[in-house]
Write a protein that holds these residues in place. Structure first.
Motif, PDB file in Angstrom:
ATOM      1  N   GLY A 387       0.829  -1.195   0.000  1.00 25.78           N
ATOM      2  CA  GLY A 387       0.000   0.000   0.000  1.00 25.78           C
ATOM      3  C   GLY A 387       0.859   1.238   0.000  1.00 25.78           C
ATOM      4  O   GLY A 387       2.080   1.178   0.194  1.00 25.78           O
ATOM      5  N   SER A 388       0.229   2.368  -0.208  1.00 25.34           N
ATOM      6  CA  SER A 388       0.962   3.622  -0.328  1.00 25.34           C
ATOM      7  C   SER A 388       0.884   4.476   0.937  1.00 25.34           C
ATOM      8  O   SER A 388       1.568   5.493   1.026  1.00 25.34           O
ATOM      9  CB  SER A 388       0.412   4.431  -1.507  1.00 25.34           C
ATOM     10  N   HIS A 389       0.049   4.100   1.893  1.00 25.40           N
ATOM     11  CA  HIS A 389      -0.088   4.922   3.087  1.00 25.40           C
ATOM     12  C   HIS A 389       1.194   4.863   3.912  1.00 25.40           C
ATOM     13  O   HIS A 389       1.695   3.775   4.217  1.00 25.40           O
ATOM     14  CB  HIS A 389      -1.277   4.456   3.933  1.00 25.40           C
ATOM     15  N   PRO A 390       1.757   6.005   4.274  1.00 26.73           N
ATOM     16  CA  PRO A 390       3.056   6.008   4.959  1.00 26.73           C
ATOM     17  C   PRO A 390       3.050   5.372   6.338  1.00 26.73           C
ATOM     18  O   PRO A 390       4.120   5.031   6.865  1.00 26.73           O
ATOM     19  CB  PRO A 390       3.411   7.504   5.048  1.00 26.73           C
ATOM     20  N   MET A 396       1.501   3.216  15.403  1.00 25.56           N
ATOM     21  CA  MET A 396       0.634   4.390  15.371  1.00 25.56           C
ATOM     22  C   MET A 396       1.201   5.497  16.251  1.00 25.56           C
ATOM     23  O   MET A 396       1.446   5.289  17.435  1.00 25.56           O
ATOM     24  CB  MET A 396      -0.763   4.001  15.875  1.00 25.56           C
ATOM     25  N   PRO A 397       1.446   6.687  15.691  1.00 23.83           N
ATOM     26  CA  PRO A 397       1.907   7.796  16.530  1.00 23.83           C
ATOM     27  C   PRO A 397       0.796   8.255  17.468  1.00 23.83           C
ATOM     28  O   PRO A 397      -0.385   7.978  17.231  1.00 23.83           O
ATOM     29  CB  PRO A 397       2.266   8.883  15.510  1.00 23.83           C
ATOM     30  N   HIS A 398       1.184   8.924  18.529  1.00 25.75           N
ATOM     31  CA  HIS A 398       0.196   9.439  19.484  1.00 25.75           C
ATOM     32  C   HIS A 398      -0.681  10.472  18.775  1.00 25.75           C
ATOM     33  O   HIS A 398      -0.206  11.516  18.341  1.00 25.75           O
ATOM     34  CB  HIS A 398       0.919  10.075  20.666  1.00 25.75           C
ATOM     35  N   LEU A 399      -1.964  10.156  18.659  1.00 20.39           N
ATOM     36  CA  LEU A 399      -2.907  11.022  17.953  1.00 20.39           C
ATOM     37  C   LEU A 399      -4.016  11.432  18.911  1.00 20.39           C
ATOM     38  O   LEU A 399      -4.722  10.582  19.466  1.00 20.39           O
ATOM     39  CB  LEU A 399      -3.501  10.288  16.749  1.00 20.39           C
ATOM     40  N   ARG A 400      -4.173  12.735  19.132  1.00 17.64           N
ATOM     41  CA  ARG A 400      -5.259  13.234  19.964  1.00 17.64           C
ATOM     42  C   ARG A 400      -6.558  13.175  19.172  1.00 17.64           C
ATOM     43  O   ARG A 400      -6.606  13.481  17.977  1.00 17.64           O
ATOM     44  CB  ARG A 400      -4.971  14.657  20.431  1.00 17.64           C
ATOM     45  N   LEU A 401      -7.624  12.764  19.855  1.00 22.07           N
ATOM     46  CA  LEU A 401      -8.899  12.507  19.193  1.00 22.07           C
ATOM     47  C   LEU A 401     -10.047  13.140  19.968  1.00 22.07           C
ATOM     48  O   LEU A 401     -10.029  13.196  21.209  1.00 22.07           O
ATOM     49  CB  LEU A 401      -9.147  10.997  19.096  1.00 22.07           C
ATOM     50  N   ASP A 402     -11.053  13.585  19.230  1.00 25.75           N
ATOM     51  CA  ASP A 402     -12.307  14.046  19.815  1.00 25.75           C
ATOM     52  C   ASP A 402     -13.332  12.934  19.606  1.00 25.75           C
ATOM     53  O   ASP A 402     -13.742  12.643  18.478  1.00 25.75           O
ATOM     54  CB  ASP A 402     -12.755  15.334  19.126  1.00 25.75           C
ATOM     55  N   PRO A 455      -1.219  11.537   8.080  1.00 26.98           N
ATOM     56  CA  PRO A 455      -1.350  12.216   6.787  1.00 26.98           C
ATOM     57  C   PRO A 455      -2.752  12.763   6.555  1.00 26.98           C
ATOM     58  O   PRO A 455      -3.760  12.132   6.906  1.00 26.98           O
ATOM     59  CB  PRO A 455      -1.004  11.101   5.785  1.00 26.98           C
ATOM     60  N   HIS A 456      -2.814  13.925   5.957  1.00 28.55           N
ATOM     61  CA  HIS A 456      -4.093  14.559   5.628  1.00 28.55           C
ATOM     62  C   HIS A 456      -4.902  13.636   4.716  1.00 28.55           C
ATOM     63  O   HIS A 456      -4.378  13.026   3.784  1.00 28.55           O
ATOM     64  CB  HIS A 456      -3.846  15.902   4.937  1.00 28.55           C
ATOM     65  N   GLY A 457      -6.168  13.525   4.985  1.00 32.62           N
ATOM     66  CA  GLY A 457      -7.034  12.707   4.155  1.00 32.62           C
ATOM     67  C   GLY A 457      -7.201  11.289   4.647  1.00 32.62           C
ATOM     68  O   GLY A 457      -7.970  10.518   4.056  1.00 32.62           O
ATOM     69  N   THR A 458      -6.497  10.891   5.711  1.00 31.04           N
ATOM     70  CA  THR A 458      -6.650   9.533   6.242  1.00 31.04           C
ATOM     71  C   THR A 458      -8.071   9.355   6.754  1.00 31.04           C
ATOM     72  O   THR A 458      -8.545  10.109   7.610  1.00 31.04           O
ATOM     73  CB  THR A 458      -5.647   9.274   7.385  1.00 31.04           C
ATOM     74  N   ALA A 459      -8.754   8.327   6.238  1.00 34.48           N
ATOM     75  CA  ALA A 459     -10.160   8.111   6.590  1.00 34.48           C
ATOM     76  C   ALA A 459     -10.324   7.081   7.701  1.00 34.48           C
ATOM     77  O   ALA A 459     -11.263   7.173   8.500  1.00 34.48           O
ATOM     78  CB  ALA A 459     -10.932   7.645   5.357  1.00 34.48           C
ATOM     79  N   ALA A 460      -9.434   6.091   7.740  1.00 35.53           N
ATOM     80  CA  ALA A 460      -9.575   5.036   8.742  1.00 35.53           C
ATOM     81  C   ALA A 460      -8.245   4.309   8.915  1.00 35.53           C
ATOM     82  O   ALA A 460      -7.431   4.241   7.978  1.00 35.53           O
ATOM     83  CB  ALA A 460     -10.672   4.046   8.336  1.00 35.53           C
ATOM     84  N   LEU A 461      -8.051   3.749  10.115  1.00 37.23           N
ATOM     85  CA  LEU A 461      -6.831   3.008  10.428  1.00 37.23           C
ATOM     86  C   LEU A 461      -7.200   1.782  11.252  1.00 37.23           C
ATOM     87  O   LEU A 461      -8.021   1.876  12.179  1.00 37.23           O
ATOM     88  CB  LEU A 461      -5.854   3.875  11.224  1.00 37.23           C
ATOM     89  N   LEU A 462      -6.597   0.652  10.920  1.00 36.77           N
ATOM     90  CA  LEU A 462      -6.769  -0.560  11.714  1.00 36.77           C
ATOM     91  C   LEU A 462      -5.483  -0.775  12.515  1.00 36.77           C
ATOM     92  O   LEU A 462      -4.409  -0.938  11.937  1.00 36.77           O
ATOM     93  CB  LEU A 462      -7.043  -1.772  10.815  1.00 36.77           C
ATOM     94  N   HIS A 468       0.696  -1.312  16.020  1.00 34.13           N
ATOM     95  CA  HIS A 468       1.144  -1.139  14.637  1.00 34.13           C
ATOM     96  C   HIS A 468      -0.055  -1.084  13.687  1.00 34.13           C
ATOM     97  O   HIS A 468      -1.066  -1.761  13.889  1.00 34.13           O
ATOM     98  CB  HIS A 468       2.110  -2.259  14.240  1.00 34.13           C
ATOM     99  N   VAL A 469       0.087  -0.252  12.651  1.00 29.38           N
ATOM    100  CA  VAL A 469      -0.996  -0.022  11.701  1.00 29.38           C
ATOM    101  C   VAL A 469      -1.032  -1.169  10.699  1.00 29.38           C
ATOM    102  O   VAL A 469      -0.074  -1.389   9.947  1.00 29.38           O
ATOM    103  CB  VAL A 469      -0.813   1.330  10.972  1.00 29.38           C
ATOM    104  N   ALA A 470      -2.151  -1.912  10.673  1.00 32.71           N
ATOM    105  CA  ALA A 470      -2.286  -3.081   9.802  1.00 32.71           C
ATOM    106  C   ALA A 470      -3.041  -2.785   8.511  1.00 32.71           C
ATOM    107  O   ALA A 470      -2.975  -3.566   7.563  1.00 32.71           O
ATOM    108  CB  ALA A 470      -2.994  -4.208  10.558  1.00 32.71           C
ATOM    109  N   TRP A 471      -3.755  -1.672   8.485  1.00 28.44           N
ATOM    110  CA  TRP A 471      -4.551  -1.310   7.297  1.00 28.44           C
ATOM    111  C   TRP A 471      -4.878   0.171   7.399  1.00 28.44           C
ATOM    112  O   TRP A 471      -5.023   0.713   8.500  1.00 28.44           O
ATOM    113  CB  TRP A 471      -5.833  -2.147   7.263  1.00 28.44           C
ATOM    114  N   ALA A 472      -4.954   0.825   6.254  1.00 25.73           N
ATOM    115  CA  ALA A 472      -5.271   2.257   6.243  1.00 25.73           C
ATOM    116  C   ALA A 472      -6.101   2.576   5.013  1.00 25.73           C
ATOM    117  O   ALA A 472      -5.956   1.949   3.956  1.00 25.73           O
ATOM    118  CB  ALA A 472      -3.985   3.094   6.239  1.00 25.73           C
ATOM    119  N   ALA A 473      -6.969   3.541   5.149  1.00 30.27           N
ATOM    120  CA  ALA A 473      -7.774   3.999   4.014  1.00 30.27           C
ATOM    121  C   ALA A 473      -7.710   5.534   3.944  1.00 30.27           C
ATOM    122  O   ALA A 473      -7.881   6.209   4.949  1.00 30.27           O
ATOM    123  CB  ALA A 473      -9.218   3.550   4.184  1.00 30.27           C
ATOM    124  N   PRO A 474      -7.444   6.034   2.739  1.00 27.21           N
ATOM    125  CA  PRO A 474      -7.031   5.262   1.557  1.00 27.21           C
ATOM    126  C   PRO A 474      -5.554   4.891   1.649  1.00 27.21           C
ATOM    127  O   PRO A 474      -4.823   5.458   2.439  1.00 27.21           O
ATOM    128  CB  PRO A 474      -7.280   6.249   0.418  1.00 27.21           C
TER     129      PRO A 474
END
Length: 492
Positions: A387-390, A396-402, A455-462, A468-474
């Motif tokens: 896949g192309s998602h970096p 998974m980096p520490h990501l703050r979420l609402d 990355p901007h535009g990331t819709a979902a992450l498994l 560790h990130v096993a799947w990403a969309a897109p």
């Protein structure tokens, strides 16, 4: 079966694995020869990646409780004694610089016991037999010899692992060529000396420890490894220190004394049937920057959820092969960088020009980032599919979420040790496709609080349970059910 998993060795790797398995609801027994913790600390500090792992499981407060003066974090590192600024990585966490291994073990044992792990001290491993359906282990305790039956056995019993030998694992590499002596001292003041300070007769290092003691390490140029049955006498350390520095420390009170070498070995397999290896049982090397303990803890985090999934019957035994596939490559990289550092630290005047060139190169930001990521464990990327998602394969980096008006983070979502599908665009179709796996992953809808880490535009992450990130969309070249099936098994 007496237990589902029998872990041999109650060091950092064994205790971390016990906690991970109990978090997943697997019964686990830990055998440890020592009746009580020794209190000795070969490793001091944690790399950035291990701090991330501890935060991921909510363990940092436990560490702080056992560190009276608090944990000191910082971005100062080194590569073979050459200063390295870890801040160039821009990571959310910093390295923990002052945590002794004894504190790490205390916190991990407390955590594992609180989750229900059966930790048996004063129990010596003698032998094992893997018959394909389970493993029979013979042990010696104060009351005599006994046998235990387990579905899997994991050797976390150090560089001289009896489990590795009994399991028939190959352990190729290079033997030690020099001996280093270590002593923690009280009743003396010693000026700090940088890692790998070069003197005419060898190498020395000195540092003040969090508890006020001083640690000295000394390696004389032609000090050949000795066959020892116990620790060296403090007089050996004091004599070598005086020969190299001219300073007499013989009046100091030794807290503990040890000897170690620069052997570099890596098991050819991390799994043979129902027997697995983790930590120093799988890889030994010069302890440069404390990477051994940190890599062992990360071995355990990689293995724990996979072993639990197989035991729960939600994943095939082949999932355990990815433990070797992912962590053996990390071990190979570990040996490569520690052997390079060994040359820089122990090579004497002959490698002086190489040190000078490397010191110049480290001033380049790209070189500095590469080496900082290597010694911090932040360069690890697993093969989770194309896949192309970096972020694919990265942690998974520490990501703050609402999340429904409440601030949380990707780190907090992983506390339970389950997989996480992170829906960042409130997509009901995506969540419906993941629903058949809802017994083993958490499906979370949240909105990212702006960050440069995703990355901007990331819709979902498994996210796998190890973060560790096993799947990403897109960006992934396979669909979500395929990724869920690969890492979390057939849906119920």
């Amino acid at each position: 079966m007496d237990t589902s998993v029998l872990i041999v060795g109650a060091g950092p790797a064994g205790l971390m694995l016990a906690g991970e398995l109990r978090l997943a609801g697997i019964d686990v027994t830990v055998l440890e020869t020592l009746v009580r913790r020794s209190g000795e600390s070969r490793g001091i500090g944690m790399t950035i990646r291990t701090v991330e792992v501890f935060d991921q499981r909510g363990l940092l407060p436990r560490l702080s409780r056992h560190q009276p003066d608090g944990i000191q974090y910082g971005n100062q590192g080194h590569f073979g004694g050459i200063g390295l600024d870890l801040g160039v990585l821009g990571a959310f966490h910093q390295a923990a610089k002052t945590v002794p291994q004894s504190v790490t073990e205390t916190a991990l044992e407390e955590w594992a016991r609180s989750l229900g792990a059966d930790i048996r001290r004063g129990s010596e491993f003698l032998s094992l037999e893997d018959d394909g359906a389970g493993v029979t282990v013979r042990t010696r305790e104060a009351s005599g010899e006994r046998t235990l039956r387990a579905r899997y056995v994991v050797g976390c019993d150090g560089g001289r692992s009896r489990v590795r030998k009994a399991g028939g694992f190959d352990f190729p590499g290079t033997p030690a060529t020099t001996e280093l002596l270590l002593a923690d001292l009280r009743g003396v003041e010693i000026e700090p000396r940088m890692v790998g300070e070069q003197l005419s007769g060898g190498m020395v290092m000195a540092a003040r420890l969090p508890d006020g003691a001083h640690r000295v390490i000394v390696a004389e140029r032609d000090a050949r490894p000795q066959r020892r049955t116990g620790p060296p006498a403090f007089a050996e350390v004091a004599d070598a220190w005086k020969r190299l520095t001219g300073i007499d420390i013989s009046h100091a009170e030794p807290v503990w004394v040890s000897a170690f070498g620069d052997a570099a070995r890596l098991a050819t397999e991390y799994r043979r049937g129902r027997v697995l290896l983790a930590g120093d049982a799988a890889h030994v090397h010069l302890p440069a920057g404390g990477q051994g303990m940190n890599t062992g803890i990360q071995d355990a985090v990689n293995l724990g959820w996979k072993l639990a999934a197989v035991l729960h019957g939600t994943a095939p035994a082949e999932l355990l092969d990815t433990y070797h596939g992912e962590r053996h490559e990390v071990g190979r990289s570990l040996l490569a960088n520690t052997k390079a550092q060994s040359l820089l630290i122990l090579g004497g005047a002959d490698v002086g020009p190489l040190r000078d060139v490397l010191a110049e190169l480290i001033r380049d930001d790209d070189v500095s980032r590469h080496l900082a990521a290597r010694v911090s464990g932040l360069d690890i990327r697993y093969d989770v599919g194309t896949g192309s998602h970096p972020l694919l394969g990265m942690r998974m980096p520490h990501l703050r979420l609402d999340r429904d008006g409440r601030t949380t983070s990707s780190t907090e979502l992983l506390r339970a040790g389950r997989g996480v599908l992170l829906d960042l665009e409130a997509n009901p179709r995506l969540r419906a496709r993941a629903q058949p796996w809802a017994d083993r992953i958490d499906i979370v809808t949240a909105h990212p609080i702006p960050t440069d880490d995703v990355p901007h535009g990331t819709a979902a992450l498994l996210l796998r349970p190890d973060g560790h990130v096993a799947w990403a969309a897109p960006g992934s070249h396979h669909d979500l059910p395929m990724a869920l099936g690969r890492w979390f098994g057939t849906p119920r």
